[in-house]
Design a protein around this motif. Structure first.
Motif, PDB file in Angstrom:
ATOM      1  N   THR A 124       1.744  28.582  16.773  1.00 31.16           N
ATOM      2  CA  THR A 124       3.085  28.016  16.921  1.00 31.16           C
ATOM      3  C   THR A 124       3.267  26.826  15.983  1.00 31.16           C
ATOM      4  OG1 THR A 124       2.320  26.621  18.743  1.00 31.16           O
ATOM      5  CG2 THR A 124       3.253  28.757  19.317  1.00 31.16           C
ATOM      6  N   ASP A 125       4.518  26.456  15.760  1.00 30.73           N
ATOM      7  CA  ASP A 125       4.837  25.313  14.909  1.00 30.73           C
ATOM      8  C   ASP A 125       4.476  24.033  15.658  1.00 30.73           C
ATOM      9  OD1 ASP A 125       5.867  23.359  13.310  1.00 30.73           O
ATOM     10  OD2 ASP A 125       7.906  24.160  13.215  1.00 30.73           O
ATOM     11  N   PRO A 126       3.551  23.202  15.141  1.00 34.35           N
ATOM     12  CA  PRO A 126       3.139  21.989  15.858  1.00 34.35           C
ATOM     13  C   PRO A 126       4.140  20.852  15.774  1.00 34.35           C
ATOM     14  CG  PRO A 126       1.979  22.128  13.788  1.00 34.35           C
ATOM     15  CD  PRO A 126       2.775  23.410  13.909  1.00 34.35           C
ATOM     16  N   GLY A 127       5.171  20.983  14.935  1.00 30.80           N
ATOM     17  CA  GLY A 127       6.153  19.917  14.799  1.00 30.80           C
ATOM     18  C   GLY A 127       6.106  19.297  13.414  1.00 30.80           C
ATOM     19  N   PRO A 128       7.047  18.406  13.119  1.00 31.82           N
ATOM     20  CA  PRO A 128       7.155  17.852  11.769  1.00 31.82           C
ATOM     21  C   PRO A 128       5.962  16.985  11.398  1.00 31.82           C
ATOM     22  CG  PRO A 128       8.616  16.692  13.267  1.00 31.82           C
ATOM     23  CD  PRO A 128       8.083  17.869  14.026  1.00 31.82           C
ATOM     24  N   ALA A 129       5.633  16.997  10.118  1.00 30.44           N
ATOM     25  CA  ALA A 129       4.541  16.173   9.613  1.00 30.44           C
ATOM     26  C   ALA A 129       5.039  14.767   9.277  1.00 30.44           C
ATOM     27  CB  ALA A 129       3.926  16.820   8.374  1.00 30.44           C
ATOM     28  N   MET A 130       4.146  13.824   9.302  1.00 25.57           N
ATOM     29  CA  MET A 130       4.436  12.471   8.864  1.00 25.57           C
ATOM     30  C   MET A 130       4.581  12.444   7.346  1.00 25.57           C
ATOM     31  SD  MET A 130       1.932   9.812  10.917  1.00 25.57           S
ATOM     32  CE  MET A 130       1.545   8.899   9.437  1.00 25.57           C
ATOM     33  N   PRO A 131       5.358  11.491   6.810  1.00 22.65           N
ATOM     34  CA  PRO A 131       5.285  11.258   5.364  1.00 22.65           C
ATOM     35  C   PRO A 131       3.844  10.995   4.943  1.00 22.65           C
ATOM     36  CG  PRO A 131       7.104  10.029   6.336  1.00 22.65           C
ATOM     37  CD  PRO A 131       6.320  10.604   7.481  1.00 22.65           C
ATOM     38  N   GLY A 132       3.464  11.462   3.768  1.00 21.08           N
ATOM     39  CA  GLY A 132       2.082  11.377   3.341  1.00 21.08           C
ATOM     40  C   GLY A 132       1.630   9.968   2.991  1.00 21.08           C
ATOM     41  N   PRO A 133       0.313   9.776   2.813  1.00 23.21           N
ATOM     42  CA  PRO A 133      -0.215   8.440   2.513  1.00 23.21           C
ATOM     43  C   PRO A 133       0.319   7.846   1.217  1.00 23.21           C
ATOM     44  CG  PRO A 133      -1.927  10.125   2.308  1.00 23.21           C
ATOM     45  CD  PRO A 133      -0.767  10.769   2.966  1.00 23.21           C
ATOM     46  N   ASP A 134       0.689   8.692   0.258  1.00 24.61           N
ATOM     47  CA  ASP A 134       1.241   8.176  -1.000  1.00 24.61           C
ATOM     48  C   ASP A 134       2.561   7.442  -0.790  1.00 24.61           C
ATOM     49  OD1 ASP A 134      -0.899   9.186  -2.340  1.00 24.61           O
ATOM     50  OD2 ASP A 134       0.125  10.976  -3.080  1.00 24.61           O
ATOM     51  N   GLU A 135       3.224   7.722   0.340  1.00 21.21           N
ATOM     52  CA  GLU A 135       4.490   7.056   0.642  1.00 21.21           C
ATOM     53  C   GLU A 135       4.304   5.784   1.480  1.00 21.21           C
ATOM     54  OE1 GLU A 135       7.716   9.694   1.848  1.00 21.21           O
ATOM     55  OE2 GLU A 135       6.412  11.406   1.384  1.00 21.21           O
ATOM     56  N   GLY A 136       3.057   5.472   1.829  1.00 18.06           N
ATOM     57  CA  GLY A 136       2.800   4.318   2.670  1.00 18.06           C
ATOM     58  C   GLY A 136       2.652   3.024   1.897  1.00 18.06           C
ATOM     59  N   ARG A 137       2.737   1.909   2.625  1.00 21.69           N
ATOM     60  CA  ARG A 137       2.619   0.577   2.047  1.00 21.69           C
ATOM     61  C   ARG A 137       1.268  -0.032   2.417  1.00 21.69           C
ATOM     62  NH1 ARG A 137       6.802  -2.514   5.203  1.00 21.69           N
ATOM     63  NH2 ARG A 137       6.069  -1.065   6.817  1.00 21.69           N
ATOM     64  N   VAL A 138       0.692  -0.803   1.501  1.00 20.70           N
ATOM     65  CA  VAL A 138      -0.500  -1.595   1.787  1.00 20.70           C
ATOM     66  C   VAL A 138      -0.038  -2.969   2.254  1.00 20.70           C
ATOM     67  CG1 VAL A 138      -2.594  -2.611   0.847  1.00 20.70           C
ATOM     68  CG2 VAL A 138      -1.852  -0.345   0.079  1.00 20.70           C
ATOM     69  N   ILE A 139      -0.385  -3.326   3.504  1.00 21.06           N
ATOM     70  CA  ILE A 139       0.059  -4.589   4.098  1.00 21.06           C
ATOM     71  C   ILE A 139      -1.175  -5.387   4.497  1.00 21.06           C
ATOM     72  CG2 ILE A 139       1.358  -5.659   5.977  1.00 21.06           C
ATOM     73  CD1 ILE A 139       3.107  -3.179   6.060  1.00 21.06           C
ATOM     74  N   PRO A 140      -1.294  -6.638   4.068  1.00 18.70           N
ATOM     75  CA  PRO A 140      -2.470  -7.445   4.422  1.00 18.70           C
ATOM     76  C   PRO A 140      -2.630  -7.587   5.936  1.00 18.70           C
ATOM     77  CG  PRO A 140      -1.189  -8.517   2.692  1.00 18.70           C
ATOM     78  CD  PRO A 140      -0.355  -7.378   3.207  1.00 18.70           C
ATOM     79  N   THR A 141      -3.874  -7.660   6.371  1.00 17.43           N
ATOM     80  CA  THR A 141      -4.154  -7.883   7.793  1.00 17.43           C
ATOM     81  C   THR A 141      -3.683  -9.274   8.195  1.00 17.43           C
ATOM     82  OG1 THR A 141      -6.110  -6.469   7.639  1.00 17.43           O
ATOM     83  CG2 THR A 141      -5.964  -7.922   9.552  1.00 17.43           C
ATOM     84  N   PRO A 142      -2.905  -9.404   9.270  1.00 23.46           N
ATOM     85  CA  PRO A 142      -2.398 -10.725   9.665  1.00 23.46           C
ATOM     86  C   PRO A 142      -3.488 -11.624  10.211  1.00 23.46           C
ATOM     87  CG  PRO A 142      -1.788  -9.054  11.285  1.00 23.46           C
ATOM     88  CD  PRO A 142      -2.414  -8.319  10.143  1.00 23.46           C
ATOM     89  N   GLU A 143      -3.183 -12.916  10.313  1.00 25.97           N
ATOM     90  CA  GLU A 143      -4.131 -13.884  10.865  1.00 25.97           C
ATOM     91  C   GLU A 143      -4.469 -13.518  12.307  1.00 25.97           C
ATOM     92  OE1 GLU A 143      -3.387 -18.028  10.458  1.00 25.97           O
ATOM     93  OE2 GLU A 143      -2.376 -17.795   8.532  1.00 25.97           O
ATOM     94  N   GLY A 144      -5.714 -13.785  12.665  1.00 22.81           N
ATOM     95  CA  GLY A 144      -6.162 -13.541  14.030  1.00 22.81           C
ATOM     96  C   GLY A 144      -6.973 -12.266  14.191  1.00 22.81           C
ATOM     97  N   TRP A 145      -6.829 -11.322  13.245  1.00 25.22           N
ATOM     98  CA  TRP A 145      -7.588 -10.082  13.300  1.00 25.22           C
ATOM     99  C   TRP A 145      -8.875 -10.280  12.505  1.00 25.22           C
ATOM    100  CZ3 TRP A 145      -5.575  -5.476  15.650  1.00 25.22           C
ATOM    101  CH2 TRP A 145      -4.273  -5.611  16.143  1.00 25.22           C
ATOM    102  N   LEU A 146     -10.029 -10.200  13.163  1.00 24.64           N
ATOM    103  CA  LEU A 146     -11.307 -10.488  12.511  1.00 24.64           C
ATOM    104  C   LEU A 146     -11.665  -9.409  11.501  1.00 24.64           C
ATOM    105  CD1 LEU A 146     -13.386 -11.704  15.598  1.00 24.64           C
ATOM    106  CD2 LEU A 146     -12.163 -13.077  13.911  1.00 24.64           C
ATOM    107  N   PRO A 147     -12.383  -9.769  10.427  1.00 21.64           N
ATOM    108  CA  PRO A 147     -12.741  -8.797   9.385  1.00 21.64           C
ATOM    109  C   PRO A 147     -13.858  -7.867   9.841  1.00 21.64           C
ATOM    110  CG  PRO A 147     -13.732 -10.918   8.900  1.00 21.64           C
ATOM    111  CD  PRO A 147     -12.854 -11.128  10.112  1.00 21.64           C
ATOM    112  N   GLY A 148     -14.071  -6.814   9.082  1.00 24.58           N
ATOM    113  CA  GLY A 148     -15.114  -5.827   9.363  1.00 24.58           C
ATOM    114  C   GLY A 148     -14.544  -4.432   9.246  1.00 24.58           C
TER     115      GLY A 148
END
Length: 268
Positions: A124-148
């Motif tokens: 069966t049709d599982p439903g619409p796909a998300m826009p692909g990763p090439d359409e996404g934005r790189v956004i810096p991790t905000p303050e408070g989120w520890l690295p790793g």
């Protein structure tokens, strides 16, 4: 700086280790955003998947459901992992795995392996796909989120981001191996990213609130493919310290399945 270490390095077994137990060393690439010295559950989930995949594998069955139970903080340090077949079967089989630190279980996983059959005529049709990763934005991790862990993946945001309250759509791709010198399997990639469902759909400020998942359950209707895993995620926070996070899982070929998490919510 982007981590270059794998999530885990294999260690030499101890002389008194039971058969089938494997020792690993978790690196700083596994560190989570919540507490110093504690792992994000993405890397341990992937390690548990690896153990399930290597437990008496057969080409006739494939993993269809994974549940990871978080039994405590998973430290960034030495761990043991083991797996076994809980319920053998020709067409339906249950396998389990356990992760331990200092002899104490810190996470367990269970997976159903089901028979491979040709159901393409009934698909069966599982439903619409998300826009692909090439359409996404790189956004810096905000303050408070520890690295790793967050830096050990490449993130592309379609909608929302870690510093924005509400539903989110994000693609994640591992930049490091799960285990040193091994190519991660698609299921390992899926588990690594899917545990970020609650972060991708955060409704609360991490600096003021804890909203930690106690489990992760993945159901798939087909095997994932490729490096990129997409999360179309949302969450609900209740009035009594409980919450749920959930996402539709994608790869670059379309929908793969669904993820769900139970959340414990409390002020910092």
């Amino acid at each position: 700086m982007t981590p270059t270490e794998p999530f885990f390095r294999l260690l030499t077994p101890a002389a008194d280790d039971p058969p089938g137990v494997q020792r690993v060393l978790a690196t700083d690439s596994t560190a989570g955003p919540w507490f110093p010295g504690a792992q994000h559950m993405g890397p341990p989930s992937a390690l548990l998947v690896r153990a399930l995949e290597r437990c008496e594998p057969r080409d006739e069955v494939v993993l269809s459901r994974l549940t990871v139970e978080v039994l405590g903080r998973v430290p960034v340090g030495e761990l043991t992992v083991s797996a076994r077949v809980e319920r053998p079967g020709r067409t339906i089989e249950l396998v389990s795995a356990e992760l331990a630190a200092d002899g104490r279980a810190v996470a367990r996983a269970a997976g159903w392996r089901l028979a491979v059959t040709d159901t393409s005529a009934a698909a069966t049709d599982p439903g619409p796909a998300m826009p692909g990763p090439d359409e996404g934005r790189v956004i810096p991790t905000p303050e408070g989120w520890l690295p790793g862990y967050l830096d050990a993946l490449e993130w592309r945001w379609i909608a929302g981001h870690l510093g924005e309250s509400g539903p989110g759509q994000a693609w994640g791709r591992l930049l490091v191996p799960v285990v040193d010198d091994e190519e991660p399997t698609p299921w390992q990639r899926l588990a690594s990213v899917a545990d970020s469902t609650n972060g991708a759909a955060s409704r609360l400020d991490l600096n003021d609130w804890l909203f930690v998942n106690t489990d992760l359950t993945l159901h798939v209707h087909r095997a994932p493919r490729g490096e990129w895993i997409g999360l179309d995620a949302d969450s609900v926070i209740g009035p009594e310290g409980l919450g749920t996070a959930f996402s539709v899982l994608h790869d670059e070929h379309g929908r793969v399945g669904r993820a769900a998490q139970a959340l414990t919510v409390r002020p910092r």
